[in-house]
Each structure stands twice: as structure tokens, then as C-alpha cells.
Design a protein around this motif. Structure first.
Motif, PDB file in Angstrom:
ATOM      1  N   THR A   1       0.854  -1.186   0.000  1.00 37.70           N
ATOM      2  CA  THR A   1       0.000   0.000   0.000  1.00 37.70           C
ATOM      3  C   THR A   1       0.893   1.240   0.000  1.00 37.70           C
ATOM      4  N   PRO A   2       0.364   2.382  -0.457  1.00 31.57           N
ATOM      5  CA  PRO A   2       1.210   3.570  -0.539  1.00 31.57           C
ATOM      6  C   PRO A   2       1.502   4.243   0.800  1.00 31.57           C
ATOM      7  N   ILE A   3       0.657   4.042   1.808  1.00 35.90           N
ATOM      8  CA  ILE A   3       0.861   4.739   3.087  1.00 35.90           C
ATOM      9  C   ILE A   3       0.632   3.798   4.262  1.00 35.90           C
ATOM     10  N   LYS A   4       1.253   4.133   5.408  1.00 31.46           N
ATOM     11  CA  LYS A   4       1.167   3.306   6.605  1.00 31.46           C
ATOM     12  C   LYS A   4      -0.268   3.116   7.079  1.00 31.46           C
ATOM     13  N   ALA A   5      -1.053   4.167   7.058  1.00 33.20           N
ATOM     14  CA  ALA A   5      -2.428   4.065   7.559  1.00 33.20           C
ATOM     15  C   ALA A   5      -3.216   3.014   6.776  1.00 33.20           C
ATOM     16  N   LEU A   6      -3.022   2.977   5.466  1.00 34.50           N
ATOM     17  CA  LEU A   6      -3.711   1.985   4.650  1.00 34.50           C
ATOM     18  C   LEU A   6      -3.143   0.585   4.913  1.00 34.50           C
ATOM     19  N   SER A   7      -1.838   0.486   5.131  1.00 38.88           N
ATOM     20  CA  SER A   7      -1.245  -0.807   5.478  1.00 38.88           C
ATOM     21  C   SER A   7      -1.840  -1.340   6.777  1.00 38.88           C
ATOM     22  N   ASN A   8      -1.977  -0.467   7.755  1.00 41.40           N
ATOM     23  CA  ASN A   8      -2.559  -0.887   9.031  1.00 41.40           C
ATOM     24  C   ASN A   8      -3.999  -1.369   8.847  1.00 41.40           C
ATOM     25  N   GLN A   9      -4.784  -0.644   8.047  1.00 47.28           N
ATOM     26  CA  GLN A   9      -6.169  -1.038   7.789  1.00 47.28           C
ATOM     27  C   GLN A   9      -6.230  -2.367   7.032  1.00 47.28           C
ATOM     28  N   LYS A  10      -5.381  -2.527   6.017  1.00 54.23           N
ATOM     29  CA  LYS A  10      -5.367  -3.768   5.237  1.00 54.23           C
ATOM     30  C   LYS A  10      -4.944  -4.951   6.106  1.00 54.23           C
ATOM     31  N   LEU A  11      -4.032  -4.726   7.046  1.00 58.61           N
ATOM     32  CA  LEU A  11      -3.642  -5.789   7.966  1.00 58.61           C
ATOM     33  C   LEU A  11      -4.869  -6.274   8.730  1.00 58.61           C
ATOM     34  N   ARG A  12      -5.634  -5.345   9.290  1.00 58.66           N
ATOM     35  CA  ARG A  12      -6.851  -5.723  10.030  1.00 58.66           C
ATOM     36  C   ARG A  12      -7.829  -6.455   9.116  1.00 58.66           C
ATOM     37  N   ASP A  13      -8.030  -5.927   7.906  1.00 62.86           N
ATOM     38  CA  ASP A  13      -8.964  -6.548   6.960  1.00 62.86           C
ATOM     39  C   ASP A  13      -8.523  -7.966   6.588  1.00 62.86           C
ATOM     40  N   PHE A  14      -7.238  -8.127   6.302  1.00 60.96           N
ATOM     41  CA  PHE A  14      -6.743  -9.440   5.892  1.00 60.96           C
ATOM     42  C   PHE A  14      -6.763 -10.438   7.047  1.00 60.96           C
ATOM     43  N   ARG A  15      -6.517  -9.982   8.255  1.00 61.98           N
ATOM     44  CA  ARG A  15      -6.607 -10.905   9.388  1.00 61.98           C
ATOM     45  C   ARG A  15      -8.023 -11.470   9.491  1.00 61.98           C
ATOM     46  N   LYS A  16      -9.013 -10.617   9.320  1.00 60.01           N
ATOM     47  CA  LYS A  16     -10.410 -11.074   9.356  1.00 60.01           C
ATOM     48  C   LYS A  16     -10.700 -12.006   8.184  1.00 60.01           C
ATOM     49  N   LEU A  17     -10.219 -11.663   6.988  1.00 59.85           N
ATOM     50  CA  LEU A  17     -10.451 -12.497   5.811  1.00 59.85           C
ATOM     51  C   LEU A  17      -9.821 -13.875   5.979  1.00 59.85           C
ATOM     52  N   LEU A  18      -8.581 -13.929   6.469  1.00 58.71           N
ATOM     53  CA  LEU A  18      -7.904 -15.209   6.669  1.00 58.71           C
ATOM     54  C   LEU A  18      -8.658 -16.062   7.689  1.00 58.71           C
ATOM     55  N   GLU A  19      -9.151 -15.425   8.731  1.00 56.83           N
ATOM     56  CA  GLU A  19      -9.916 -16.154   9.744  1.00 56.83           C
ATOM     57  C   GLU A  19     -11.197 -16.737   9.140  1.00 56.83           C
ATOM     58  N   ARG A  20     -11.935 -15.925   8.397  1.00 57.50           N
ATOM     59  CA  ARG A  20     -13.181 -16.408   7.766  1.00 57.50           C
ATOM     60  C   ARG A  20     -12.885 -17.509   6.751  1.00 57.50           C
ATOM     61  N   ALA A  21     -11.838 -17.335   5.955  1.00 53.99           N
ATOM     62  CA  ALA A  21     -11.492 -18.335   4.941  1.00 53.99           C
ATOM     63  C   ALA A  21     -11.091 -19.653   5.594  1.00 53.99           C
ATOM     64  N   THR A  22     -10.403 -19.590   6.711  1.00 55.21           N
ATOM     65  CA  THR A  22     -10.018 -20.801   7.432  1.00 55.21           C
ATOM     66  C   THR A  22     -11.249 -21.483   8.020  1.00 55.21           C
ATOM     67  N   GLU A  23     -12.129 -20.685   8.620  1.00 52.16           N
ATOM     68  CA  GLU A  23     -13.363 -21.245   9.197  1.00 52.16           C
ATOM     69  C   GLU A  23     -14.203 -21.960   8.141  1.00 52.16           C
ATOM     70  N   ARG A  24     -14.192 -21.467   6.906  1.00 52.96           N
ATOM     71  CA  ARG A  24     -14.990 -22.060   5.829  1.00 52.96           C
ATOM     72  C   ARG A  24     -14.259 -23.170   5.076  1.00 52.96           C
ATOM     73  N   GLY A  25     -13.042 -23.463   5.500  1.00 53.75           N
ATOM     74  CA  GLY A  25     -12.296 -24.544   4.868  1.00 53.75           C
ATOM     75  C   GLY A  25     -11.637 -24.155   3.557  1.00 53.75           C
ATOM     76  N   LEU A  26     -11.553 -22.852   3.266  1.00 53.06           N
ATOM     77  CA  LEU A  26     -10.894 -22.400   2.042  1.00 53.06           C
ATOM     78  C   LEU A  26      -9.381 -22.315   2.204  1.00 53.06           C
ATOM     79  N   LEU A  27      -8.920 -22.240   3.450  1.00 52.56           N
ATOM     80  CA  LEU A  27      -7.491 -22.214   3.776  1.00 52.56           C
ATOM     81  C   LEU A  27      -7.237 -23.207   4.901  1.00 52.56           C
ATOM     82  N   PRO A  28      -6.077 -23.837   4.893  1.00 53.78           N
ATOM     83  CA  PRO A  28      -5.731 -24.660   6.052  1.00 53.78           C
ATOM     84  C   PRO A  28      -5.414 -23.748   7.241  1.00 53.78           C
ATOM     85  N   PRO A  29      -5.540 -24.247   8.451  1.00 51.59           N
ATOM     86  CA  PRO A  29      -5.216 -23.437   9.635  1.00 51.59           C
ATOM     87  C   PRO A  29      -3.757 -22.996   9.631  1.00 51.59           C
TER      88      PRO A  29
END
Length: 153
Positions: free
Chosen positions: A71-99
Motif C-alpha cells: 500500500t502507498p501509506i502506513k495508515a492503509l497498510s494498518n487497515q489492510k492488515l486488520r482486513d486481511f486478518r479477518k479475511l484469513l480467519e473467515r477463509a479458514t473457518e470455511r475450509g478455504l485455507l488450512p489453519p
């Protein structure tokens, strides 16, 4: 983190994960990416470019590779980190990713979980790695540039 790669990404399962069907331009980009092509998506803000990036990240992780998201700026990197953590958790719960998949952060002054399977970083950090000849994180199966116009150099 499991090293066993999952089969090819199921676009329908991804649509269920994100909660909406992909638009034709998104589907075209996803099909090109899943066919092994590099993809550049240029569309107005708010039209769904991030969904394509999320699918690419999840697909790389499913294949046992690492993913980099810049990302171009730290603030967006911080937001994307939070977003991706949630996405990875949901994807794992649904069996789309291994734990075991985690998202880490590199912004120059903040380093969180640098060995994570997904690294969110400022574009400047990746640029500096490349310019200085330092190794970029190994096994990167995909690198996503959010706001690519920022890379003037």
C-alpha cells in the motif's frame, strides 16, 4: 502452517466468502490470474478491485506460497492488515485455507510477524528492498500493488 497445497481456487466459494457475486470485469481478471497471467486492474475507487486482490492472496496461500500486499501509506497498510486478518480467519473457518495462516506488517518503523504467510507492507518498503538488493520475502506466489500509480520510480 500446512505446506499441503489446496486444489485450484473455487470462485463460487470465494463469492460466498465475500458475500457478493463478481462483476464481469472482476471475473475476467480472476480468470486471467488463475490461468497464470499477471493482472493489472484499473477501475474507479469503490468498484471492487480489492476483491480480485483478496482472491489472489488466498489462492497463493492455498498453493503453499507467500503473498505480499503493498500500500502507498502506513495508515492503509494498518487497515489492510486488520482486513486481511479477518479475511484469513473467515477463509479458514470455511475450509478455504488450512489453519495457521497469519498476516504480518512491514511499514519501516513497525514490524509485526515478519514470517507470516501474508505480509502487508508499504510500497516504499518493497521498493527499498529491491533498490538495495536485499532479498524480498522468499516464496512469494503473488505481489499485489494497491495504488500502483504511487510507484513513480
Amino acid at each position: 502452517m500446512s505446506t499441503t497445497a489446496y486444489p485450484s481456487f473455487d470462485v463460487t466459494a470465494f463469492e460466498e466468502l465475500i458475500g457478493f457475486p463478481l462483476d464481469p470485469f472482476q471475473r475476467d481478471a480472476v480468470e486471467a490470474y488463475l490461468s497464470g497471467h499477471s493482472v493489472l486492474v484499473a477501475a474507479p475507487t469503490g468498484t471492487g478491485k480489492t476483491a480480485i486482490a483478496e482472491l489472489a492472496v488466498l489462492d497463493a496461500l492455498r498453493r503453499g506460497a507467500r503473498a505480499l500486499y503493498t500500500t502507498p501509506i502506513k495508515a492503509l497498510s494498518n487497515q489492510k492488515l486488520r482486513d486481511f486478518r479477518k479475511l484469513l480467519e473467515r477463509a479458514t473457518e470455511r475450509g478455504l485455507l488450512p489453519p495457521g495462516h497469519k498476516a504480518g506488517l512491514l511499514t519501516g518503523d513497525i514490524v509485526l510477524d515478519p514470517d507470516a504467510s501474508l505480509l502487508v507492507m508499504t510500497t516504499e518498503v518493497l521498493r527499498n528492498m529491491l533498490v538495495q538488493g536485499r532479498d524480498t520475502p522468499e516464496q512469494a506466489g503473488v505481489i499485489v500493488f494497491d495504488e500502483v500509480h504511487y510507484m513513480g520510480d
